[in-house]
Design an enzyme around this catalytic site. Structure first.
Site, PDB file in Angstrom:
ATOM      1  N   GLY A 248       0.735  -1.252   0.000  1.00 35.59           N
ATOM      2  CA  GLY A 248       0.000   0.000   0.000  1.00 35.59           C
ATOM      3  C   GLY A 248       0.763   1.299   0.000  1.00 35.59           C
ATOM      4  O   GLY A 248       0.151   2.366  -0.114  1.00 35.59           O
ATOM      5  N   GLU A 290       3.833  -6.469   1.905  1.00 31.98           N
ATOM      6  CA  GLU A 290       3.729  -6.870   0.498  1.00 31.98           C
ATOM      7  C   GLU A 290       3.701  -5.673  -0.445  1.00 31.98           C
ATOM      8  O   GLU A 290       2.688  -5.393  -1.068  1.00 31.98           O
ATOM      9  CB  GLU A 290       2.435  -7.666   0.315  1.00 31.98           C
ATOM     10  CG  GLU A 290       2.346  -8.857   1.229  1.00 31.98           C
ATOM     11  CD  GLU A 290       0.927  -9.360   1.411  1.00 31.98           C
ATOM     12  OE1 GLU A 290       0.790 -10.551   1.693  1.00 31.98           O
ATOM     13  OE2 GLU A 290      -0.029  -8.570   1.274  1.00 31.98           O
ATOM     14  N   PRO A 291       4.819  -4.960  -0.555  1.00 31.87           N
ATOM     15  CA  PRO A 291       4.832  -3.838  -1.486  1.00 31.87           C
ATOM     16  C   PRO A 291       4.758  -4.325  -2.937  1.00 31.87           C
ATOM     17  O   PRO A 291       5.433  -5.289  -3.303  1.00 31.87           O
ATOM     18  CB  PRO A 291       6.181  -3.172  -1.212  1.00 31.87           C
ATOM     19  CG  PRO A 291       7.050  -4.262  -0.664  1.00 31.87           C
ATOM     20  CD  PRO A 291       6.117  -5.157   0.115  1.00 31.87           C
ATOM     21  N   ARG A 330      -5.889   2.318 -16.065  1.00 25.89           N
ATOM     22  CA  ARG A 330      -6.018   2.883 -14.720  1.00 25.89           C
ATOM     23  C   ARG A 330      -6.708   4.239 -14.673  1.00 25.89           C
ATOM     24  O   ARG A 330      -7.337   4.582 -13.684  1.00 25.89           O
ATOM     25  CB  ARG A 330      -4.659   2.931 -14.014  1.00 25.89           C
ATOM     26  CG  ARG A 330      -4.084   1.527 -13.793  1.00 25.89           C
ATOM     27  CD  ARG A 330      -2.879   1.517 -12.875  1.00 25.89           C
ATOM     28  NE  ARG A 330      -3.227   1.957 -11.541  1.00 25.89           N
ATOM     29  CZ  ARG A 330      -2.871   3.106 -11.024  1.00 25.89           C
ATOM     30  NH1 ARG A 330      -2.142   3.959 -11.707  1.00 25.89           N
ATOM     31  NH2 ARG A 330      -3.239   3.430  -9.803  1.00 25.89           N
ATOM     32  N   TYR A 334      -9.843   4.369 -12.317  1.00 29.69           N
ATOM     33  CA  TYR A 334      -9.759   5.151 -11.073  1.00 29.69           C
ATOM     34  C   TYR A 334      -9.374   6.619 -11.269  1.00 29.69           C
ATOM     35  O   TYR A 334      -9.011   7.283 -10.313  1.00 29.69           O
ATOM     36  CB  TYR A 334      -8.668   4.602 -10.135  1.00 29.69           C
ATOM     37  CG  TYR A 334      -8.345   3.148 -10.112  1.00 29.69           C
ATOM     38  CD1 TYR A 334      -9.215   2.235  -9.513  1.00 29.69           C
ATOM     39  CD2 TYR A 334      -7.132   2.679 -10.606  1.00 29.69           C
ATOM     40  CE1 TYR A 334      -8.873   0.895  -9.426  1.00 29.69           C
ATOM     41  CE2 TYR A 334      -6.790   1.333 -10.519  1.00 29.69           C
ATOM     42  CZ  TYR A 334      -7.666   0.446  -9.937  1.00 29.69           C
ATOM     43  OH  TYR A 334      -7.316  -0.869  -9.846  1.00 29.69           O
ATOM     44  N   CYS A 361     -12.526   2.069 -29.404  1.00 35.05           N
ATOM     45  CA  CYS A 361     -13.851   2.615 -29.676  1.00 35.05           C
ATOM     46  C   CYS A 361     -14.629   2.699 -28.386  1.00 35.05           C
ATOM     47  O   CYS A 361     -15.490   1.859 -28.102  1.00 35.05           O
ATOM     48  CB  CYS A 361     -14.573   1.743 -30.690  1.00 35.05           C
ATOM     49  SG  CYS A 361     -14.035   2.126 -32.334  1.00 35.05           S
ATOM     50  N   GLU A 362     -14.293   3.704 -27.588  1.00 38.14           N
ATOM     51  CA  GLU A 362     -14.809   3.820 -26.228  1.00 38.14           C
ATOM     52  C   GLU A 362     -14.491   5.240 -25.787  1.00 38.14           C
ATOM     53  O   GLU A 362     -13.318   5.593 -25.678  1.00 38.14           O
ATOM     54  CB  GLU A 362     -14.027   2.807 -25.363  1.00 38.14           C
ATOM     55  CG  GLU A 362     -14.642   2.388 -24.089  1.00 38.14           C
ATOM     56  CD  GLU A 362     -15.799   1.420 -24.288  1.00 38.14           C
ATOM     57  OE1 GLU A 362     -16.832   1.678 -23.660  1.00 38.14           O
ATOM     58  OE2 GLU A 362     -15.690   0.465 -25.075  1.00 38.14           O
TER      59      GLU A 362
HETATM   60  C1  LIG Z   1      -2.759  -5.077  -3.948  1.00 39.51           C
HETATM   61  C2  LIG Z   1      -2.216  -5.791  -2.778  1.00 39.51           C
HETATM   62  C3  LIG Z   1      -0.886  -5.579  -2.375  1.00 39.51           C
HETATM   63  C4  LIG Z   1       0.028  -4.595  -3.055  1.00 39.51           C
HETATM   64  O1  LIG Z   1      -0.369  -3.286  -2.875  1.00 39.51           O
HETATM   65  P1  LIG Z   1       0.544  -2.067  -3.399  1.00 39.51           P
HETATM   66  O2  LIG Z   1      -0.290  -0.884  -3.161  1.00 39.51           O
HETATM   67  O3  LIG Z   1       0.811  -2.306  -4.836  1.00 39.51           O
HETATM   68  O4  LIG Z   1       1.791  -2.060  -2.589  1.00 39.51           O
HETATM   69  C5  LIG Z   1      -0.407  -6.311  -1.319  1.00 39.51           C
HETATM   70  N1  LIG Z   1      -1.199  -7.203  -0.663  1.00 39.51           N
HETATM   71  C6  LIG Z   1      -2.466  -7.430  -1.023  1.00 39.51           C
HETATM   72  C7  LIG Z   1      -3.256  -8.423  -0.291  1.00 39.51           C
HETATM   73  C8  LIG Z   1      -3.023  -6.739  -2.083  1.00 39.51           C
HETATM   74  O5  LIG Z   1      -4.298  -6.959  -2.427  1.00 39.51           O
END
Ligand SMILES: *Cc1c(COP(=O)(O)O)cnc(C)c1O
Length: 431
Positions: A248, A290-291, A330, A334, A361-362
């Site tokens: 995140g 988990e980056p 994206r 978003y 075509c959108e």
């Molecule tokens: C999307 C996601 C991530 C990665 O998020 P980033 O914003 O790209 O760092 C890590 N863990 C889980 C469970 C996710 O769904």
């Protein structure tokens, strides 16, 4: 420049990782994804070093596969001894195909099918991040049939709102992901898990959202998770081994976005963990994070050729390119901001307000609205910066548009990591 791998050379061409982007566009054609291999390695090393310095022994960062999944990224991660998470059997298959070790891999998803569960077990995926009671029962049953005990983390929702786009916010109670702490359901689920003989609970997971710049949501999530962990330890006698805080961290897409020091963020989180754990009287669990975006986003750039330039008097100026939502959905999804540059004339004054339109075509196929660039002419090269995350991995063949290749830029030269799709590839499965 928004990242130190971007520059302008004596010809006025935009450079990326030291390479002339206009020359790369001529060599490989457009649209073209570029990836700066050294930048990927630099981010991985930063995360690993910060984890070693600030978190308890046995803590690990993992790369979130969904940001970019292809064989070459897994080879690079393997060389750097960086672990991964996965969200699908397709990602497991891709990692496995280059012998990526999966014993410390986390398998996510809010709806793993029975065949997904079997596939992951057969391929030795270390940890399942279980997302619901139905799934827990299925994992237990399938593990029993295979005569194994499956290690899992339980995904919970800490119940916080992050200041990010709603579609990438995942930590609130009303979410399709995880089990809520505040309703008491997470605790009940832990009680249930502890009775399942073929499941070994190794800890808890939360992921609060993406593109988050402040430390505060992570601090709040950590506090809520540790309070939950202490409660579980006190009431159920279960001691949490791993706390996975998800991904995140935000990335600088625009000049006005803040510069993020990931090491400093990790240090701040470690301080909160220390304070909160000593306050609650529990040991600090091993930390996993988990980056995804923050490893690969600014290691990527996309090049396009400009087609028509249409000025609608009193309205907008549409600059059409030879890609769009098929290689980068994206903005359509978003309204994600991006920095756009005219790669062919990177030093020319930006006096033209352009809306960058894709070729589909959108009407919604727009990459960016009202950005300032020099007034372009047909066949000049346009660059969209910071496209390394969630671009190739989200690409599609809508309108039967073939996907662009990924060209890696490394110390030993430029090389193709993913080939350009051909029309034959696009029709490959048609009967
Ligand atoms: C999307 C996601 C991530 C990665 O998020 P980033 O914003 O790209 O760092 C890590 N863990 C889980 C469970 C996710 O769904």
């Amino acid at each position: 420049m928004i990242c130190d791998n971007i520059g302008v050379n004596e010809k006025g061409h935009l450079t990326f990782a030291g390479y002339d982007t206009v020359e790369l566009a001529e060599k490989y054609g457009t649209p073209l994804y570029l990836m700066d291999e050294n930048k990927i390695r630099e981010h991985i090393r930063e995360y690993k070093a910060a984890f070693e310095k600030y978190f308890p022994q046995g803590s690990n960062p993992e790369f979130a596969s969904k940001a970019l999944s292809c064989k070459q990224i897994y080879r690079i991660l393997k060389e750097e001894k960086m672990n991964i998470d996965v969200v699908s059997c397709g990602e497991i298959y891709t990692a496995k195909s280059v012998d990526f070790p999966l014993s410390y891999c986390f398998f996510h998803g809010n709806n793993k099918t029975d065949s997904d569960i079997e596939f992951a077990m057969d391929n030795g995926v270390g940890y399942f991040v279980a997302d619901s009671e139905d799934e827990l029962l299925a994992i237990n049953q399938i593990a029993k049939e295979k005569g194994i005990t499956q290690k899992i983390l339980l995904r919970v929702t800490p119940g916080i709102d992050t200041h990010t786009h709603q579609k990438i916010s995942t930590g609130n109670v009303d979410s399709k992901f995880g089990i809520a702490i505040t309703t008491g359901q997470a605790k009940n689920t832990v009680e249930m898990i502890l009775k399942l003989p073929n499941i070994s609970l190794c800890g808890f997971h939360c992921h609060i959202g993406s593109q988050i710049f402040e430390s505060e949501p992570f601090a709040t999530a950590s506090e809520l998770m540790l309070t939950f962990i202490a409660e579980i330890e006190r009431d159920l006698g279960y001691k949490c081994e791993i706390l996975n805080l998800g991904g995140g961290f935000g990335v600088k897409y625009l000049e006005q976005h803040p510069e993020i020091d990931y090491t400093q963020k990790i240090e701040e989180i470690s301080k909160i963990l220390n304070i909160q754990c000593s306050f609650l009287g529990i040991d600090i669990p091993k930390i996993a994070m988990e980056p995804g975006r923050s490893i690969v986003a600014d290691a990527g750039m996309t090049l396009y050729s400009i087609g028509s330039v249409k000025e609608i008097t009193g309205y907008k100026n549409y600059v059409s390119i030879d890609g769009g939502m098929t290689d980068n959905p994206r903005y359509t999804l978003y309204e994600s901001p991006y920095t756009v540059m005219l790669a062919s004339r990177a030093n020319t004054p930006k006096d033209f307000c352009a809306t960058i339109a894709g070729r589909c075509c959108e009407s919604g196929d727009i990459l960016q609205e009202n950005v300032m660039i020099p007034k372009p002419v047909r066949n000049e090269i346009l660059a969209v910066l910071t496209t390394g995350a969630y671009n190739y991995s989200m690409a599609s063949n809508y309108n039967r548009v073939p996907r662009p290749p990924i060209v890696m830029l490394g110390d030993k030269g430029d090389y193709i990591a993913v080939k350009r799709e051909t029309f034959t590839d696009v029709c490959a499965l048609d009967v």
